[in-house]
Design an enzyme around this catalytic site. Structure first.
Site, PDB file in Angstrom:
ATOM      1  N   THR A 177       0.827  -1.204   0.000  1.00  0.00           N
ATOM      2  CA  THR A 177       0.000   0.000   0.000  1.00  0.00           C
ATOM      3  C   THR A 177       0.863   1.256   0.000  1.00  0.00           C
ATOM      4  O   THR A 177       1.997   1.213   0.465  1.00  0.00           O
ATOM      5  CB  THR A 177      -0.855  -0.090   1.277  1.00  0.00           C
ATOM      6  OG1 THR A 177      -1.716  -1.203   1.121  1.00  0.00           O
ATOM      7  CG2 THR A 177      -1.654   1.130   1.567  1.00  0.00           C
ATOM      8  N   ASP A 208      -8.379  -2.005   5.752  1.00  0.00           N
ATOM      9  CA  ASP A 208      -8.396  -0.778   6.561  1.00  0.00           C
ATOM     10  C   ASP A 208      -8.207   0.499   5.736  1.00  0.00           C
ATOM     11  O   ASP A 208      -8.612   1.582   6.159  1.00  0.00           O
ATOM     12  CB  ASP A 208      -7.269  -0.842   7.604  1.00  0.00           C
ATOM     13  CG  ASP A 208      -5.891  -0.975   6.949  1.00  0.00           C
ATOM     14  OD1 ASP A 208      -5.760  -1.741   5.958  1.00  0.00           O
ATOM     15  OD2 ASP A 208      -4.940  -0.308   7.385  1.00  0.00           O
ATOM     16  N   GLY A 229      -0.397  -2.510   6.320  1.00  0.00           N
ATOM     17  CA  GLY A 229      -0.220  -3.768   7.031  1.00  0.00           C
ATOM     18  C   GLY A 229      -1.437  -4.638   6.872  1.00  0.00           C
ATOM     19  O   GLY A 229      -2.238  -4.445   5.960  1.00  0.00           O
TER      20      GLY A 229
HETATM   21  N1  ASP Z   1      -3.668  -2.560   4.593  1.00  0.00           N
HETATM   22  C1  ASP Z   1      -3.915  -3.071   3.271  1.00  0.00           C
HETATM   23  C2  ASP Z   1      -5.126  -3.950   3.274  1.00  0.00           C
HETATM   24  O1  ASP Z   1      -5.283  -4.736   4.200  1.00  0.00           O
HETATM   25  C3  ASP Z   1      -2.771  -3.852   2.722  1.00  0.00           C
HETATM   26  C4  ASP Z   1      -1.440  -3.182   2.760  1.00  0.00           C
HETATM   27  O2  ASP Z   1      -1.162  -2.322   3.600  1.00  0.00           O
HETATM   28  O3  ASP Z   1      -0.633  -3.536   1.887  1.00  0.00           O
HETATM   29  O4  ASP Z   1      -5.888  -3.911   2.318  1.00  0.00           O
END
Ligand code: ASP
Length: 307
Positions: A177, A208, A229
């Site tokens: 992300t 999230d 995360g």
């Molecule tokens: N937080 C993101 C999600 O769960 C994934 C990421 O941070 O790469 O969709």
């Protein structure tokens, strides 16, 4: 505070795993990060708003296929792309968010349009796409998001029940992300986050990233936060707002609050990831409990110059 500015960005936690990262790859990631930071900083230098700075930086990373957002978004189980994003202006706590968009080139620009041009905070799926069309937000054919690297990631796990966070070798520890937080020269804070979610996701799963208070939060006088995360844990911990609440009601410093949420709230639940966080003095904190996190930041005047 007036006259100071600061900006921090991330390209996901868990992205730097020694096994998977060659030095060429790392250089390529670092170059895009540096250019994204510079695009956000240019906005702040002109005296423009923190919210425009975070939008510019995130947009830059969405246009790169290296990160799991926009162009480089991961594949769903069905071989499509469903992107989520959110933005928050600490001035007035205005916010805009979208989830499950499939043809919007820059989901962060659509989040900004939701914030600026609608009476709502959160739009999803087809409704969000319709709103994008009405507001002149660029759309592309979904094949624009189909990169070879992401296809290979899906093929490895498509026939399993495993969903995969982006980039690491451990199937459950991949995040990619992107996000940005900033303080502008008028003392305003803002945060923005954008993602393709997790590889092989099904059932219109949303993490999230587009949820205000979990993936993104900004409040003038307190802090601005962008999370990355394992989204399910950041949702359950209301992670981004938890940092703000610890500062507002518990009187913790930015760094104390951000570290507490990652290491004492998220980690014991079994989750992992990190934050980029900034306070109203331009102090920056970037804790993570993954193997690495792509991040960079700039603060002017520098902390040394202020001593
Ligand atoms: N937080 C993101 C999600 O769960 C994934 C990421 O941070 O790469 O969709």
């Amino acid at each position: 505070m007036k006259g100071k500015y600061a900006i921090a960005i991330h390209g996901g936690a868990g992205t730097i795993t020694r096994k998977s990262m060659t030095s060429e790859k790392e250089t390529a990631y670092r170059e895009v990060l540096a250019a994204a930071l510079a695009s956000g900083e240019a906005v702040l230098q002109q005296g423009d708003s923190a919210v425009s700075a975070v939008e510019a930086a995130v947009r830059y990373m969405e246009d790169s296929e290296l990160f799991n957002a926009g162009r480089g978004a991961v594949f769903t189980h069905e071989g499509t792309h469903e992107m989520d994003a959110s933005i928050m202006d600490g001035k007035g706590r205005r916010a805009g968010a979208v989830a499950g968009v499939e043809s919007v080139k820059n989901p962060i620009a659509l989040s900004r349009a939701v914030m600026d041009h609608s009476d709502h905070v959160f739009l999803i799926g087809k409704g969000a796409e319709d709103f994008a069309a009405l507001n002149g937000i660029e759309s592309v054919h979904p094949s624009y998001f189909s990169t070879k690297f992401r296809k290979e990631q899906l093929m490895k796990i498509r026939d399993s029940h495993v969903t995969q966070l982006d980039h690491s070798d451990d199937s459950l520890k991949k995040h990619g992300t992107v996000g940005a937080v900033a303080l502008d020269t008028n003392g305003n804070l803002a945060a923005a986050t954008s993602t393709g979610g997790i590889t092989n996701k099904r059932y219109a799963r949303v993490g999230d990233t587009p949820v205000i208070g979990s993936g993104t939060y900004a409040e003038n006088g307190v802090c601005a936060i962008s999370s990355t995360g394992w989204g399910e844990y950041f949702l359950r911990a209301v992670a981004a707002y938890d940092v703000a609440a610890l500062m507002k009601y518990g009187k913790l410093s930015l760094d104390e609050a951000a570290r507490k949420v990652i290491f004492e709230h998220i980690a014991p639940m079994g989750g992992d990831g990190g934050f980029i966080a900034i306070d109203s003095e331009g102090r920056i904190s970037m804790p993570f409990n993954t193997e690495g996190m792509f991040e960079c930041s700039i603060r002017l005047p520098s902390p040394e110059a202020e001593r």
